[in-house]
Design a protein around this motif. Sequence first.
Motif, PDB file in Angstrom:
ATOM      1  N   GLU A 118       0.545  -1.335   0.120  1.00 37.59           N
ATOM      2  CA  GLU A 118       0.472  -0.020  -0.489  1.00 37.59           C
ATOM      3  C   GLU A 118       1.232   1.351   0.186  1.00 37.59           C
ATOM      4  N   MET A 119       2.041   1.165   0.535  1.00 34.81           N
ATOM      5  CA  MET A 119       2.909   1.993   1.075  1.00 34.81           C
ATOM      6  C   MET A 119       3.613   2.965  -0.676  1.00 34.81           C
ATOM      7  N   PHE A 120       4.410   1.024  -1.169  1.00 29.19           N
ATOM      8  CA  PHE A 120       4.561   2.175  -1.971  1.00 29.19           C
ATOM      9  C   PHE A 120       4.032   0.362  -3.199  1.00 29.19           C
ATOM     10  N   PRO A 121       3.087   1.151  -3.894  1.00 26.87           N
ATOM     11  CA  PRO A 121       2.103   0.577  -4.669  1.00 26.87           C
ATOM     12  C   PRO A 121       3.625  -0.132  -6.359  1.00 26.87           C
ATOM     13  N   ARG A 122       4.406   0.938  -6.648  1.00 27.98           N
ATOM     14  CA  ARG A 122       5.313   0.380  -7.502  1.00 27.98           C
ATOM     15  C   ARG A 122       5.967  -1.039  -7.202  1.00 27.98           C
ATOM     16  N   LEU A 123       5.925  -1.080  -5.860  1.00 31.63           N
ATOM     17  CA  LEU A 123       6.532  -2.745  -5.657  1.00 31.63           C
ATOM     18  C   LEU A 123       5.432  -3.500  -5.986  1.00 31.63           C
ATOM     19  N   ALA A 124       3.639  -3.228  -5.255  1.00 30.41           N
ATOM     20  CA  ALA A 124       2.626  -4.419  -5.669  1.00 30.41           C
ATOM     21  C   ALA A 124       3.206  -4.807  -7.075  1.00 30.41           C
TER      22      ALA A 124
END
Length: 234
Positions: A118-124
Amino acid sequence: MLEVKNLHSFYGDAHVLHGTTLHVKPGEVVALLGRNGMGKTTLIRSIMRLAQPQVKTGSLLWKGEELLGLSPHEVAKRRIALVPQGRRLFPSLSVTEHLTMLKAASVKEGWTVDRVFEMFPRLAERRSHRGNQLSGGERQMLAVGRALMIDPELVLMDEPSEGLAPVMVQHLETIIANLGKTGLGILLVEQNLYSALAVADRLYVLETGKVVHEVSAAEVRNDQSPLMRFLGVH
Ligand SMILES: Nc1ncnc2c1ncn2[C@@H]1O[C@H](COP(=O)(O)OP(=O)(O)O)[C@@H](O)[C@H]1O
Ligand SMILES: [Mg+2]
């Protein structure tokens, strides 16, 4: 919360920290500034109790408890996390694997893989990518996300913005500032004064293993000149 007192650290005979003294209060974001080779990483490694450097004298108190004599694992168990310089990752592990190796996916308390995503959508979006398939910015996000998975009360971040593009540096500043607002204590090693000022409550300048200047961010906003003098910027 963290009290570093009169620390002397060595690599073999090389005396690198010459009586470093500083502290981080609960929930405070503190920046540690200083040029290359001044001992910033050595201080971070000393606090984490890594095998090198060797701390010969001084004290490292965490909530009143002495950390000297503990192993890195025991330090992590006291909820002090490290984001190492150079964002070391495992080239062959995926993003998700990096995050779950520290906490089972079934654990739902504190920081979870979902909360990091959630904090890093890019990592998702990149969850199945391997460490060696990520950009510099994505690696840094993962290094921060991984540190959060131990549910830290204090995170030691060693030059997280090093080598990142300006837009990514700004993104990271926002993340660090937001983490600070959640009540997390952060000791941030930073070479860029403006990045440090964007997030820190207080700043220290380290010079050849000694703190030579301490100032609040509010004081710097009022008058930058004393800090500039200690940083050798004219
Ligand atoms: N593993 C090591 N062995 C010997 N000397 C080291 C080692 N790591 C760092 N040093 C020396 O310690 C000093 C401080 O280094 P470091 O803490 O990495 O500085 P900074 O993080 O502020 O750039 C430098 O003179 C560096 O050469
Ligand atoms: Mg360093």
